[in-house]
Design an enzyme around this catalytic site. Structure first.
Site, PDB file in Angstrom:
ATOM      1  N   ASN A   1      32.158  48.049  44.705  1.00  0.00           N
ATOM      2  CA  ASN A   1      33.591  47.936  44.445  1.00  0.00           C
ATOM      3  C   ASN A   1      34.290  49.152  45.038  1.00  0.00           C
ATOM      4  O   ASN A   1      34.164  50.260  44.513  1.00  0.00           O
ATOM      5  CB  ASN A   1      33.823  47.843  42.934  1.00  0.00           C
TER       6      ASN A   1
ATOM      7  N   CYS B   1      43.309  48.792  42.377  1.00  0.00           N
ATOM      8  CA  CYS B   1      42.548  48.028  43.375  1.00  0.00           C
ATOM      9  C   CYS B   1      43.430  47.008  44.086  1.00  0.00           C
ATOM     10  O   CYS B   1      43.006  46.398  45.065  1.00  0.00           O
ATOM     11  CB  CYS B   1      41.366  47.329  42.719  1.00  0.00           C
TER      12      CYS B   1
ATOM     13  N   HIS C   1      39.690  40.726  45.833  1.00  0.00           N
ATOM     14  CA  HIS C   1      39.129  42.049  45.531  1.00  0.00           C
ATOM     15  C   HIS C   1      37.656  41.901  45.167  1.00  0.00           C
ATOM     16  O   HIS C   1      37.274  41.001  44.423  1.00  0.00           O
ATOM     17  CB  HIS C   1      39.925  42.679  44.385  1.00  0.00           C
TER      18      HIS C   1
HETATM   19  O1  UT7 Z   1      38.038  46.883  40.187  1.00  0.00           O
HETATM   20  C1  UT7 Z   1      38.901  46.698  39.116  1.00  0.00           C
HETATM   21  C2  UT7 Z   1      38.697  45.402  38.431  1.00  0.00           C
HETATM   22  N1  UT7 Z   1      37.493  45.438  37.677  1.00  0.00           N
HETATM   23  C3  UT7 Z   1      36.858  44.329  37.302  1.00  0.00           C
HETATM   24  O2  UT7 Z   1      37.282  43.248  37.636  1.00  0.00           O
HETATM   25  C4  UT7 Z   1      35.657  44.473  36.413  1.00  0.00           C
HETATM   26  C5  UT7 Z   1      35.502  43.293  35.489  1.00  0.00           C
HETATM   27  N2  UT7 Z   1      34.347  43.420  34.625  1.00  0.00           N
HETATM   28  C6  UT7 Z   1      33.086  43.276  35.072  1.00  0.00           C
HETATM   29  O3  UT7 Z   1      32.865  43.053  36.242  1.00  0.00           O
HETATM   30  C7  UT7 Z   1      31.962  43.333  34.075  1.00  0.00           C
HETATM   31  O4  UT7 Z   1      32.498  43.366  32.771  1.00  0.00           O
HETATM   32  C8  UT7 Z   1      30.999  44.539  34.274  1.00  0.00           C
HETATM   33  C9  UT7 Z   1      30.207  44.347  35.532  1.00  0.00           C
HETATM   34  C10 UT7 Z   1      31.797  45.828  34.342  1.00  0.00           C
HETATM   35  C11 UT7 Z   1      30.013  44.626  33.101  1.00  0.00           C
HETATM   36  O5  UT7 Z   1      29.307  43.412  32.971  1.00  0.00           O
HETATM   37  P1  UT7 Z   1      29.222  42.662  31.557  1.00  0.00           P
HETATM   38  O6  UT7 Z   1      28.468  41.446  31.799  1.00  0.00           O
HETATM   39  O7  UT7 Z   1      30.635  42.516  31.043  1.00  0.00           O
HETATM   40  O8  UT7 Z   1      28.389  43.688  30.719  1.00  0.00           O
HETATM   41  P2  UT7 Z   1      28.743  44.396  29.332  1.00  0.00           P
HETATM   42  O9  UT7 Z   1      29.663  45.544  29.564  1.00  0.00           O
HETATM   43  O10 UT7 Z   1      29.174  43.347  28.350  1.00  0.00           O
HETATM   44  O11 UT7 Z   1      27.324  44.931  28.890  1.00  0.00           O
HETATM   45  C12 UT7 Z   1      26.253  44.035  28.562  1.00  0.00           C
HETATM   46  C13 UT7 Z   1      25.037  44.858  28.263  1.00  0.00           C
HETATM   47  C14 UT7 Z   1      25.286  45.999  27.291  1.00  0.00           C
HETATM   48  O12 UT7 Z   1      24.130  46.165  26.505  1.00  0.00           O
HETATM   49  P3  UT7 Z   1      24.068  45.613  25.023  1.00  0.00           P
HETATM   50  O13 UT7 Z   1      25.152  46.313  24.291  1.00  0.00           O
HETATM   51  O14 UT7 Z   1      24.274  44.142  25.127  1.00  0.00           O
HETATM   52  O15 UT7 Z   1      22.684  45.998  24.588  1.00  0.00           O
HETATM   53  C15 UT7 Z   1      25.448  47.188  28.190  1.00  0.00           C
HETATM   54  O16 UT7 Z   1      25.136  48.398  27.556  1.00  0.00           O
HETATM   55  O17 UT7 Z   1      24.569  45.463  29.478  1.00  0.00           O
HETATM   56  C16 UT7 Z   1      24.434  46.875  29.269  1.00  0.00           C
HETATM   57  N3  UT7 Z   1      24.732  47.553  30.526  1.00  0.00           N
HETATM   58  C17 UT7 Z   1      23.805  47.765  31.471  1.00  0.00           C
HETATM   59  N4  UT7 Z   1      22.485  47.480  31.533  1.00  0.00           N
HETATM   60  C18 UT7 Z   1      21.824  47.826  32.651  1.00  0.00           C
HETATM   61  C19 UT7 Z   1      25.919  48.044  30.942  1.00  0.00           C
HETATM   62  N5  UT7 Z   1      25.778  48.583  32.158  1.00  0.00           N
HETATM   63  C20 UT7 Z   1      24.471  48.429  32.495  1.00  0.00           C
HETATM   64  C21 UT7 Z   1      23.723  48.780  33.643  1.00  0.00           C
HETATM   65  N6  UT7 Z   1      22.404  48.467  33.674  1.00  0.00           N
HETATM   66  N7  UT7 Z   1      24.278  49.421  34.707  1.00  0.00           N
END
Ligand code: UT7
Length: 322
Positions: free
Chosen positions: A278, A122, A247
């Site tokens: 993104n 990215c 980004h």
């Molecule tokens: O472009 C390259 C650079 N990339 C980035 O900078 C990405 C950086 N990371 C992020 O932006 C975030 O980590 C994400 C947006 C990818 C994810 O957000 P998060 O707040 O870190 O969520 P998580 O992965 O910790 O998941 C939290 C919960 C989980 O459920 P449990 O285990 O707590 O029950 C996931 O399973 O949210 C759940 N979850 C969702 N729920 C509803 C994960 N994806 C989804 C979804 N809808 N789409």
């Protein structure tokens, strides 16, 4: 002994015009929630996306890049024949061979330019912008087309809620030319290859995997220093920054970075992620095109840019907007 001669090059480089292409199809969070276990509230709160664009089959990476590049050329006031280098930043090429930069150049009527694809995740467009500006300063090129284009939906498992709600398609571009007054600051670039597995399409698989929390932690702890270094090396302070366009990966990361940098109230912050998702290497030029088109950013504004992503790579610089 015979010595090798070098061209004089230009004092500096500047961006002459931007262009963009956004695929026709808008995909809302509610539409995704009909086919996978997700919802509008989670996506808006955790990522900041309200809708994104997904390319239809006829909106190929080449077609989108040609459209964005053509728009940038028109905005620059240059003719296709003035361009002698085309850089195409992408992580989602249709095939590994050949690179698409020569094809994009050919379709734009640019005769026999230096042309190559660049994959720095990215951060690719900001890497390409730095390379283009240095090429102009060194005399290797006079006018450069720098495209960031992605069809990330080709590399995303559209049933995986962890990635399908995030990644999207589109292309953004800029045309650069020589300038007596430097209008593109030094690029501050780097990589943390020990984290290369954090964003990847694992061998033998088609869909991207992302260790979201690890990348979030890296972006929010390591990259403010890159932004500060880009300002320091360009000789400007946060108070000088009119536009902040990092980004577009996560609205929470964007807001946090802006806060940590202590940017003034008046600084316009790019939030194109809300409508575009993104788009990896396309996200910074898409965000800047949108701000210029809406009038939120103006010609002559000083913009602080940052790309970061798969690799893990990062690149930032300060530029004057066209
Ligand atoms: O472009 C390259 C650079 N990339 C980035 O900078 C990405 C950086 N990371 C992020 O932006 C975030 O980590 C994400 C947006 C990818 C994810 O957000 P998060 O707040 O870190 O969520 P998580 O992965 O910790 O998941 C939290 C919960 C989980 O459920 P449990 O285990 O707590 O029950 C996931 O399973 O949210 C759940 N979850 C969702 N729920 C509803 C994960 N994806 C989804 C979804 N809808 N789409």
């Amino acid at each position: 002994m015979t010595t090798i001669q070098l061209p004089a090059g230009a004092k500096g480089a500047r961006i002459l015009g931007f262009g963009d292409y956004r695929p026709r199809r808008r995909v809302t969070n509610d539409e995704l929630a009909r086919t996978m276990d997700t919802n509008d509230e989670w996506i808006q709160a955790r990522v900041g996306i309200a809708e994104r664009r997904w390319a239809e089959p006829d909106e190929t990476l080449v077609e989108m890049s040609v459209a964005a590049g053509g728009k940038a050329l028109a905005a620059s006031g240059l003719a296709a024949t003035d361009i002698d280098l085309v850089l195409l930043a992408t992580t989602s090429p249709p095939t590994a061979i050949p690179g698409i930069a020569p094809q994009v150049a050919h379709q734009l009527g640019i005769p026999r330019p230096g042309a190559f694809d660049l994959n720095a995740g990215c951060a690719g467009w900001c890497y390409a912008l730095g390379s283009a500006a240095d090429s102009i300063r060194s005399g290797s090129a006079r006018n450069v087309l720098v495209v960031g284009g992605e069809r990330l939906t080709d590399y995303t498992n559209l049933d995986d809620r962890g990635t399908a709600v995030i990644f999207a398609d589109g292309a953004g571009a800029a045309v650069l030319g020589p300038s007596d007054v430097p209008a593109i600051g030094p690029v501050v670039w780097g990589s943390d290859g020990d984290l290369h597995e954090a964003i990847a399409v694992p061998l033998g698989e088609k869909g991207m995997s992302m260790a979201g929390q690890a990348v979030y932690r890296w972006a929010t702890t390591k990259l403010t220093a890159t932004l500060e270094e880009a300002m320091r090396r360009a000789g400007v302070t946060p108070d000088d920054i009119d536009v902040f366009a990092p980004h577009q990966a996560n609205l929470r990361i964007i807001e946090l970075m802006a806060k940590r940098l202590k940017l003034p109230e008046r600084t316009v912050i790019a939030r194109d992620i809300v409508r575009s998702g993104n788009t990896s290497a396309a996200s910074v030029p898409l965000a800047l095109s949108a701000l210029l088109e809406s009038g939120e950013a103006k010609s002559g504004d000083l913009a602080l840019l940052l790309g970061y992503g798969a690799g893990l790579t990062f690149a930032g610089q300060v530029v004057v907007l066209p």
